[in-house]
Design a protein around this motif. Structure first.
Motif, PDB file in Angstrom:
ATOM      1  N   GLN A  79       7.998   3.207   4.114  1.00  0.00           N
ATOM      2  CA  GLN A  79       7.055   2.212   3.635  1.00  0.00           C
ATOM      3  C   GLN A  79       6.026   1.904   4.712  1.00  0.00           C
ATOM      4  O   GLN A  79       6.393   1.619   5.847  1.00  0.00           O
ATOM      5  CB  GLN A  79       7.826   0.948   3.242  1.00  0.00           C
ATOM      6  N   GLY A  80       4.746   1.964   4.352  1.00  0.00           N
ATOM      7  CA  GLY A  80       3.687   1.725   5.323  1.00  0.00           C
ATOM      8  C   GLY A  80       3.242   0.281   5.332  1.00  0.00           C
ATOM      9  O   GLY A  80       3.806  -0.568   4.661  1.00  0.00           O
ATOM     10  N   ASP A  81       2.189   0.010   6.103  1.00  0.00           N
ATOM     11  CA  ASP A  81       1.702  -1.364   6.211  1.00  0.00           C
ATOM     12  C   ASP A  81       0.551  -1.608   5.237  1.00  0.00           C
ATOM     13  O   ASP A  81      -0.175  -2.563   5.351  1.00  0.00           O
ATOM     14  CB  ASP A  81       1.261  -1.651   7.645  1.00  0.00           C
ATOM     15  N   GLY A  82       0.379  -0.719   4.305  1.00  0.00           N
ATOM     16  CA  GLY A  82      -0.682  -0.897   3.322  1.00  0.00           C
ATOM     17  C   GLY A  82      -1.742   0.183   3.419  1.00  0.00           C
ATOM     18  O   GLY A  82      -2.540   0.356   2.506  1.00  0.00           O
ATOM     19  N   ASN A  83      -1.754   0.918   4.508  1.00  0.00           N
ATOM     20  CA  ASN A  83      -2.808   1.910   4.689  1.00  0.00           C
ATOM     21  C   ASN A  83      -2.285   3.314   4.958  1.00  0.00           C
ATOM     22  O   ASN A  83      -3.009   4.152   5.500  1.00  0.00           O
ATOM     23  CB  ASN A  83      -3.703   1.513   5.873  1.00  0.00           C
ATOM     24  N   ALA A  84      -1.049   3.575   4.614  1.00  0.00           N
ATOM     25  CA  ALA A  84      -0.505   4.893   4.930  1.00  0.00           C
ATOM     26  C   ALA A  84      -1.239   5.970   4.138  1.00  0.00           C
ATOM     27  O   ALA A  84      -1.599   5.777   2.980  1.00  0.00           O
ATOM     28  CB  ALA A  84       0.983   4.915   4.605  1.00  0.00           C
ATOM     29  N   LYS A  85      -1.484   7.101   4.806  1.00  0.00           N
ATOM     30  CA  LYS A  85      -2.146   8.237   4.145  1.00  0.00           C
ATOM     31  C   LYS A  85      -1.307   9.481   4.379  1.00  0.00           C
ATOM     32  O   LYS A  85      -0.541   9.548   5.343  1.00  0.00           O
ATOM     33  CB  LYS A  85      -3.531   8.473   4.760  1.00  0.00           C
ATOM     34  N   GLU A  86      -1.493  10.447   3.509  1.00  0.00           N
ATOM     35  CA  GLU A  86      -0.817  11.720   3.743  1.00  0.00           C
ATOM     36  C   GLU A  86      -1.271  12.277   5.076  1.00  0.00           C
ATOM     37  O   GLU A  86      -2.445  12.233   5.405  1.00  0.00           O
ATOM     38  CB  GLU A  86      -1.153  12.708   2.609  1.00  0.00           C
ATOM     39  N   GLY A  87      -0.317  12.801   5.845  1.00  0.00           N
ATOM     40  CA  GLY A  87      -0.651  13.371   7.143  1.00  0.00           C
ATOM     41  C   GLY A  87      -0.455  12.394   8.290  1.00  0.00           C
ATOM     42  O   GLY A  87      -0.501  12.783   9.452  1.00  0.00           O
ATOM     43  N   ASP A  88      -0.204  11.125   7.985  1.00  0.00           N
ATOM     44  CA  ASP A  88       0.045  10.160   9.063  1.00  0.00           C
ATOM     45  C   ASP A  88       1.259  10.578   9.880  1.00  0.00           C
ATOM     46  O   ASP A  88       2.271  11.007   9.333  1.00  0.00           O
ATOM     47  CB  ASP A  88       0.313   8.768   8.483  1.00  0.00           C
TER      48      ASP A  88
ATOM     49  N   SER B 317      10.430  -0.925   6.438  1.00  0.00           N
ATOM     50  CA  SER B 317      10.634   0.021   7.527  1.00  0.00           C
ATOM     51  C   SER B 317       9.855   1.301   7.256  1.00  0.00           C
ATOM     52  O   SER B 317       9.776   1.758   6.118  1.00  0.00           O
ATOM     53  CB  SER B 317      12.123   0.341   7.649  1.00  0.00           C
ATOM     54  N   ASP B 386       3.118   0.328  -0.656  1.00  0.00           N
ATOM     55  CA  ASP B 386       2.689   1.423   0.215  1.00  0.00           C
ATOM     56  C   ASP B 386       3.852   2.383   0.500  1.00  0.00           C
ATOM     57  O   ASP B 386       4.108   2.756   1.644  1.00  0.00           O
ATOM     58  CB  ASP B 386       2.115   0.872   1.534  1.00  0.00           C
ATOM     59  N   TYR B 388       5.867   5.881   0.548  1.00  0.00           N
ATOM     60  CA  TYR B 388       5.481   7.278   0.722  1.00  0.00           C
ATOM     61  C   TYR B 388       6.714   8.131   0.961  1.00  0.00           C
ATOM     62  O   TYR B 388       7.821   7.603   1.168  1.00  0.00           O
ATOM     63  CB  TYR B 388       4.498   7.437   1.884  1.00  0.00           C
ATOM     64  N   VAL B 399       3.902  11.787   7.071  1.00  0.00           N
ATOM     65  CA  VAL B 399       3.787  11.376   5.675  1.00  0.00           C
ATOM     66  C   VAL B 399       3.281  12.570   4.894  1.00  0.00           C
ATOM     67  O   VAL B 399       2.263  13.155   5.248  1.00  0.00           O
ATOM     68  CB  VAL B 399       2.799  10.202   5.542  1.00  0.00           C
TER      69      VAL B 399
END
Lengths: 382, 492
Positions: A79-88, B317, B386, B388, B399
């Motif tokens: 789970q990201g902080d709202g801005n996760a993108k593929e490739g992060d 997390s 969010d 992924y 990701v």
């Protein structure tokens, strides 16, 4: 409808299952380490531990195997902080493996491959040293070398029940009953009859000993070769200091020339240049001559090199080793066969030496360090 | 605070919380709370149950949890047990408000245990069952030697997750007379249920869907043939319950070994629904502790302490899905969507609105994590949270998917069979030599080969004869075999 509920607080002090199974796990860790001493002895986390008390040792045999997926191919949810993108990028393997252990949060990552047990250096040392000793130890004039020993030499009226002295206890009972005039054999034993063995820690004086630790620090000794020599000496020094009170260790480093160094310099300082092993033997002989008379000392000389010696020097080396053997209880030579090792020069030359106090071994990889320790330090006089 | 005074205060808090929970229509077993020191809570956590048998793997887990607690890295506030009455253990030293939250939380767990479909067959007397099993195992240690029993436990633990929680509705169970209904213990006692018995055929109640079973039927298997015919293939259908199969058919096992197999199987059957509903169960409990605490009069300090604790519980997390958070958000989302459906939802799904509460109670009763996510995780929620998927790419964790359907399907995939590879027994008399032939029903991810090679010897130890495992590696069918000496691998 009336709800039923209760709340209590019990005495849990007798509930020790967790502790008992934890102890069993520790036992198994120790067993596993003991079986894998060869791997563990040269574990970098120990040799480079810089005095840390607790070290982590990887042990595969205590893993809980089951049928599982290959983690390398798995996708996991996060789970990201709202801005996760593929490739992060979330983390990388190097990060996880660097230094002493894990970066914070790494424990959450999947795919941790093997189980690491924690053990103190002292516990590990005990396991390793269990059957090591100084070989060919002889009685010398100066009794300096002391090792601790437990001696049962006293009898008291109180003590631990495991240490009851049965014979003396029975004798006391017989004596007391005899004084009362009892004749038949059925005595009672009273608390007053009990006798216990007690022990004292004594120092067992053995002959004094000196160890000459010699190491090749020439340019051809790469980081790996140095590491091997270093892990051998690491345990050797630790072993001597734990088992014997008064053993002296002299550190000699050499390339073309030899010199005496402090313990710290010996382990940390690198050098370069060619190799002339005879230089260190010469120095060793001089030091024996000046400070350690064979009449007073048991002398042990250990030398580690990659064997890449000036070939013109080999005959000289053989001669000096034979010289050393006249005054030493043991001369050990360890040759480290690293990546650039192409047939030994020096070890071949040493094949000529036939002396029961001379040991020569080759070390091809990390796991050979423990056998080296064992072959140099097994008590031959028993 | 004086201990007895503290207990009184706690007692009043429980009374109030339980009453509020009833007011919300939560339906739960009687509660039995106990205050415990940290070591005890952590040992319960490691064993899954305070009365469970003794084994070094629990010691290892306990050591790890205890160390994390000692270094202040983690803290378990409570431990709750699916039983009737429901046992809940509170950590000694919890502040009053912490205990209030914990009590509200476990009351909702209790409701979930009592009402969720997947728990319906779990024994509610497992505290006692595990205690008697533990004492039997202790006796075996005295009788046969600790190392021998420990060795055998090691092997069974290596395959303990290969049971079949749905066995009671499988054709095999129809044949063998729905095990489990008989006394809750199922096949445990002698581990000798059903084999060769024909009389119990079709004790299952009939349903309108019975014809679906015919699709599974292969020729000759539908009726109970004579003994000769039965021996043809064993099992007659692929059997997922490896523990049960071995307890029944491994030839050289002694009674105590069969008992241990049954004990571990029973315990796994008991724990399985908890693993199967982790997200729902924690989400449900978090949903209700929020709402119950809101009904209490907290002081300002307490309100802040509660907010801190709740925030800690639902902290997201990057490397894992926090079940408390995802479950909570999903229940709230479902409630909202059934309270205020969009025009489309009203028209298409005939959803009248204002049925949010009713709907979430229905969901808590009928779903497990897998179906919960498949049926109720929406695109909006995936974006809002969010979520992924990430994967190891070279030496890096990256990701790799943000598309909501892929994320949803990825989460489902990891929940399938509780995250364990799905194995079945294909043949218990392979090559007519009594060898065991297992097949991995490949779900798209290969097995860890090193682990296969280390686990097969454990299967061998139980089965007593050579064992085989068929799987797929890099798209090719492969067979691993262990004959007691070496693990062989060949492509089929």
């Amino acid at each position: 409808m009336a709800d039923k509920y209760t709340i209590t607080r019990e005495d849990w002090s007798l509930h020790r299952k967790g502790e008992i199974d934890r102890e069993r796990h520790r036992e198994k860790v120790k067993e596993a380490i003991k079986k894998n001493l060869a791997d563990v002895v040269s574990e970098e986390s120990i040799i480079l531990s810089d005095g840390r008390k607790v070290i982590k040792v990887p042990i595969r045999s205590l893993e809980e195997y089951h049928f599982r997926y290959n983690n390398a191919n798995r996708k996991y949810g996060g789970q990201g902080d709202g801005n996760a993108k593929e490739g992060d990028l979330l983390g990388s393997e190097q990060q996880k493996n660097d230094g002493q252990g894990k970066n914070p949060g790494a424990g959450e990552e999947p795919g941790v491959d093997y189980y690491e047990a924690e053990i103190t250096v002292d516990e590990l040392a005990q396991l390793i040293f269990e059957d090591l000793g100084l070989p060919n130890l002889q009685q010398k004039k100066k009794p300096e070398l002391a090792s601790e020993a437990l001696e049962f030499k006293d009898v008291r009226k109180t003590g631990i029940s495991g240490n009851i002295d049965r014979k003396r206890t029975i004798l006391e009972a017989m004596r007391r009953n005899a004084l009362k005039g009892e004749k038949n054999g059925s005595y009672d034993i009273t608390r007053d009859d009990l006798r216990f063995k007690t022990w004292d820690v004594t120092f067992k004086y053995e002959s004094s000993a000196v160890v000459l630790a010699m190491m090749d620090t020439s340019g051809s000794m790469g980081p790996w070769e140095k590491y091997i020599a270093r892990s051998f000496f690491f345990w050797m020094v630790r072993f001597l200091r734990t088992k014997y009170q008064n053993v002296q260790i002299v550190f000699l480093a050499h390339h073309v020339e030899a010199k005496e160094t402090t313990e710290e310099e010996f382990f940390t300082k690198g050098a370069s240049g060619g190799t002339r092993c005879s230089s260190v033997y010469q120095l060793a002989l001089e030091i024996i001559e000046e400070r350690y008379s064979p009449q007073d000392y048991n002398i042990y000389a250990f030398h580690f090199s990659d064997g890449d010696n000036l070939s013109s020097d080999n005959d000289q080396c053989v001669r000096l080793v034979q010289e050393l053997l006249k005054s030493c209880n043991l001369v050990g030579y360890g040759e480290i066969e690293g990546a650039y090792y192409y047939g030994s020069t020096l070890r071949n030359a040493y094949r000529k030496i036939e002396h029961e106090h001379f040991t020569s071994i080759g070390i091809k990889d990390k796991t050979d360090v423990y056998p080296a320790l064992k072959s140099f330090f097994h008590s031959r006089n028993d | 605070m004086q201990p007895h005074y503290e207990m009184e205060v706690l007692d009043r808090a429980i009374e109030k919380i339980v009453a509020i929970a009833r007011g919300f229509n939560l339906d739960f077993y009687d509660m039995y709370f106990e205050i415990c020191p940290a070591e005890i809570i952590y040992s319960f956590g490691a064993y899954g149950m305070p009365t469970r048998f003794s084994h070094w793997t629990f010691g290892k887990a306990y050591h790890k949890m205890k160390t994390q607690y000692d270094y202040n890295l983690s803290r378990i506030y409570e431990m709750v047990i699916n039983s009737d009455p429901c046992y809940a253990f509170l950590l000694e030293g919890n502040a009053l408000v912490q205990n209030k939250m914990v009590i509200a939380h476990v009351t909702a767990h209790n409701d979930f245990f009592k009402n969720n479909y997947y728990f319906q067959r779990t024994s509610r007397k497992m505290v006692e069952n595990m205690a008697t099993a533990a004492s039997r195992i202790r006796e075996y240690e005295f009788k046969y030697g600790r190392d021998k029993v420990e060795d055998f436990l090691d092997s069974v633990i290596a395959v303990q997750e290969h049971i079949d929680p749905q066995r009671h509705i499988s054709p095999a169970a129809v044949k063998q007379g729905a095990d489990g209904k008989s006394g809750g213990q199922g096949c445990s006692a002698g581990a000798r249920c059903g084999h060769g018995q024909c009389g119990l055929e079709n004790t299952r109640e009939s349903t309108p869907y019975d014809d679906l079973w015919d699709l599974d039927r292969t020729e000759g298997a539908g009726n109970c043939g004579g003994p000769g015919e039965q021996e043809k293939t064993l099992p007659r259908r692929p059997e997922k319950d490896l523990l049960l199969f071995m307890a029944e058919y491994a030839r050289d096992l002694e009674e105590w070994q069969r008992d241990i197999l049954s004990v571990l199987r029973e315990e796994m059957l008991y724990f399985w629904p908890q693993m199967q509903t982790k997200i729902m169960n924690e989400g449900w409990a978090s949903y209700w502790h929020l709402r119950i605490i809101r009904e209490l009069d907290l002081t300002a300090d307490e309100a802040i302490e509660f907010a801190k604790m709740h925030a800690g519980v639902v902290h997201p997390s990057r490397f894992t899905i926090n079940p408390y958070l995802l479950g909570l958000k999903m229940f709230e989302d479902i409630e909202k969507r059934w309270d205020q459906p969009t025009d489309e939802e009203r028209a298409r799904y005939n959803r009248p609105g204002n049925e949010g509460r009713k709907k979430i109670f229905e969901v808590r009763e009928t779903e497990n994590d897998l179906s919960f996510i498949r049926n109720y995780l929406t695109r909006e929620l995936v974006d809002e949270l969010d979520l992924y998927l990430y994967q190891k790419v070279g030496y890096e964790w990256k990701v790799v998917d943000k598309d909501w359907e892929k994320v949803r399907d990825g989460l489902i995939k990891n929940l399938y069979n509780c995250g364990y590879p799905y194995l079945t027994v294909q043949n218990g008399d392979f090559a007519k030599r009594g060898e065991l032939y297992l097949k991995h029903m490949h779900e798209g991810i290969d097995l860890d080969v090193f682990y296969v090679e280390k686990t097969l010897p454990h299967v061998f130890k139980i089965w007593g004869r050579p064992v085989h495992l068929e799987t797929v590696l890099d798209g090719k069918e492969a067979l691993f075999s262990y004959d007691g000496e070496t693990v062989g691998k060949k492509l089929l």
